[in-house]
Design a protein around this motif. Structure first.
Motif, PDB file in Angstrom:
ATOM      1  N   ALA A   1       0.827  -1.211   0.000  1.00  0.00           N
ATOM      2  CA  ALA A   1       0.000   0.000   0.000  1.00  0.00           C
ATOM      3  C   ALA A   1       0.859   1.257   0.000  1.00  0.00           C
ATOM      4  N   ALA A   2       1.864   1.291   0.861  1.00  0.00           N
ATOM      5  CA  ALA A   2       2.715   2.480   0.962  1.00  0.00           C
ATOM      6  C   ALA A   2       3.502   2.702  -0.323  1.00  0.00           C
ATOM      7  N   ALA A   3       3.954   1.624  -0.954  1.00  0.00           N
ATOM      8  CA  ALA A   3       4.687   1.764  -2.221  1.00  0.00           C
ATOM      9  C   ALA A   3       3.795   2.386  -3.291  1.00  0.00           C
ATOM     10  N   ALA A   4       2.540   1.962  -3.347  1.00  0.00           N
ATOM     11  CA  ALA A   4       1.610   2.530  -4.332  1.00  0.00           C
ATOM     12  C   ALA A   4       1.334   3.999  -4.048  1.00  0.00           C
ATOM     13  N   LEU A   5       1.193   4.345  -2.772  1.00  0.00           N
ATOM     14  CA  LEU A   5       0.950   5.742  -2.430  1.00  0.00           C
ATOM     15  C   LEU A   5       2.176   6.601  -2.722  1.00  0.00           C
ATOM     16  N   LEU A   6       3.357   6.056  -2.483  1.00  0.00           N
ATOM     17  CA  LEU A   6       4.584   6.787  -2.849  1.00  0.00           C
ATOM     18  C   LEU A   6       4.670   6.980  -4.359  1.00  0.00           C
ATOM     19  N   GLN A   7       4.317   5.967  -5.125  1.00  0.00           N
ATOM     20  CA  GLN A   7       4.317   6.104  -6.585  1.00  0.00           C
ATOM     21  C   GLN A   7       3.378   7.220  -7.013  1.00  0.00           C
ATOM     22  N   HIS A   8       2.212   7.296  -6.377  1.00  0.00           N
ATOM     23  CA  HIS A   8       1.278   8.402  -6.636  1.00  0.00           C
ATOM     24  C   HIS A   8       1.946   9.734  -6.308  1.00  0.00           C
ATOM     25  N   LEU A   9       2.618   9.793  -5.165  1.00  0.00           N
ATOM     26  CA  LEU A   9       3.288  11.026  -4.743  1.00  0.00           C
ATOM     27  C   LEU A   9       4.298  11.469  -5.791  1.00  0.00           C
ATOM     28  N   TRP A  10       5.120  10.543  -6.272  1.00  0.00           N
ATOM     29  CA  TRP A  10       6.177  10.907  -7.229  1.00  0.00           C
ATOM     30  C   TRP A  10       5.628  11.243  -8.614  1.00  0.00           C
ATOM     31  N   THR A  11       4.591  10.537  -9.059  1.00  0.00           N
ATOM     32  CA  THR A  11       4.097  10.780 -10.421  1.00  0.00           C
ATOM     33  C   THR A  11       3.081  11.904 -10.508  1.00  0.00           C
ATOM     34  N   GLU A  12       2.399  12.198  -9.404  1.00  0.00           N
ATOM     35  CA  GLU A  12       1.301  13.158  -9.465  1.00  0.00           C
ATOM     36  C   GLU A  12       1.575  14.466  -8.728  1.00  0.00           C
ATOM     37  N   THR A  13       2.737  14.591  -8.110  1.00  0.00           N
ATOM     38  CA  THR A  13       3.057  15.822  -7.390  1.00  0.00           C
ATOM     39  C   THR A  13       4.507  16.212  -7.663  1.00  0.00           C
ATOM     40  N   ASP A  14       4.863  17.357  -7.172  1.00  0.00           N
ATOM     41  CA  ASP A  14       6.247  17.822  -7.295  1.00  0.00           C
ATOM     42  C   ASP A  14       7.019  17.644  -5.996  1.00  0.00           C
ATOM     43  N   ALA A  15       6.512  16.821  -5.083  1.00  0.00           N
ATOM     44  CA  ALA A  15       7.179  16.609  -3.795  1.00  0.00           C
ATOM     45  C   ALA A  15       8.612  16.121  -4.013  1.00  0.00           C
TER      46      ALA A  15
ATOM     47  N   LEU B   1      10.836   0.070   1.744  1.00  0.00           N
ATOM     48  CA  LEU B   1      10.477   1.087   0.754  1.00  0.00           C
ATOM     49  C   LEU B   1      11.668   1.935   0.324  1.00  0.00           C
ATOM     50  N   GLY B   2      12.803   1.751   0.990  1.00  0.00           N
ATOM     51  CA  GLY B   2      13.998   2.501   0.631  1.00  0.00           C
ATOM     52  C   GLY B   2      14.293   3.698   1.502  1.00  0.00           C
ATOM     53  N   PHE B   3      13.502   3.926   2.543  1.00  0.00           N
ATOM     54  CA  PHE B   3      13.765   5.040   3.447  1.00  0.00           C
ATOM     55  C   PHE B   3      15.090   4.799   4.173  1.00  0.00           C
ATOM     56  N   VAL B   4      15.797   5.887   4.444  1.00  0.00           N
ATOM     57  CA  VAL B   4      17.041   5.799   5.204  1.00  0.00           C
ATOM     58  C   VAL B   4      16.888   6.601   6.495  1.00  0.00           C
ATOM     59  N   ASP B   5      17.606   6.155   7.503  1.00  0.00           N
ATOM     60  CA  ASP B   5      17.537   6.766   8.819  1.00  0.00           C
ATOM     61  C   ASP B   5      18.224   8.127   8.781  1.00  0.00           C
TER      62      ASP B   5
END
Length: 194
Positions: free
Chosen positions: A126-140, A161-165
């Protein structure tokens, strides 16, 4: 696939809420009143909410109904709350929720699951899909996840998901049953893919 645009994702702002995003097993969709019983179940589960500052009143059916109605009403407002139900793709059963919110350093990502649906990679999907939305649909430019040190499952999801500390954080819960606690956590970051 990581570079595939999620089905149903739209809008350029992270706070504009997509109607739905499909993954192989899930449907991320706007909350509906039909989610109330499952949302009440989530709030009543102390294991699920032990790191969240919900009040005793919010954990009641009336409190849950008020919170859910507030989020649903926000979808059509000038300041929508980007909170989505994580539902089973085939049955539309409520499994949990995920969302995005403004953060001083990017956009904060959150994800939750009902206890009985954990351990199958659903939060990661779920989080991966929401991140994909964030990257493709916003300028974040960056996603942020604040994870409590004791919440190992949440930390594992962020790492998958690839987050780093990015270092320690301390937050004092401002409200709710845990308002007296200072939660030790880690600030996890994920920069926009090139």
């Amino acid at each position: 696939a990581p570079n595939q645009r999620p089905t149903g994702a739209q809008n350029r702002s992270p706070m504009n809420v997509p109607h739905h995003i499909l993954t192989p097993r899930l449907r991320l969709r706007r909350h509906t009143p039909a989610d109330l019983d499952s949302f009440v179940e989530f709030l009543a589960d102390d294991d699920s909410t032990r790191y969240m500052p919900f009040t005793a009143e919010q954990k009641t059916r009336a409190g849950a109904e008020q919170m859910l109605a507030w989020v649903i009403a926000s979808y059509e407002s000038q300041d929508p709350i980007c909170s989505l139900t994580i539902a089973d793709r085939e049955t539309d059963e409520y499994l949990g929720s995920c969302g995005l919110s403004p953060d001083p350093d990017g956009v904060e990502l959150y994800y939750t699951l009902l206890t009985r649906h954990r351990g199958r990679g659903l939060a990661t999907e779920a989080a991966a899909a929401l991140l994909q939305h964030l990257w493709t649909e916003t300028d974040a430019h960056r996603a942020v996840a604040h994870v409590v040190v004791d919440n190992e499952p949440s930390i594992r999801v962020a790492r998958r998901l690839g987050f780093v500390d990015a270092g320690p954080i301390e937050r004092t819960a401002a409200t709710g049953d845990i308002e007296h606690l200072t939660l030790r956590g880690r600030r996890m970051i994920l920069n926009r893919p090139e």
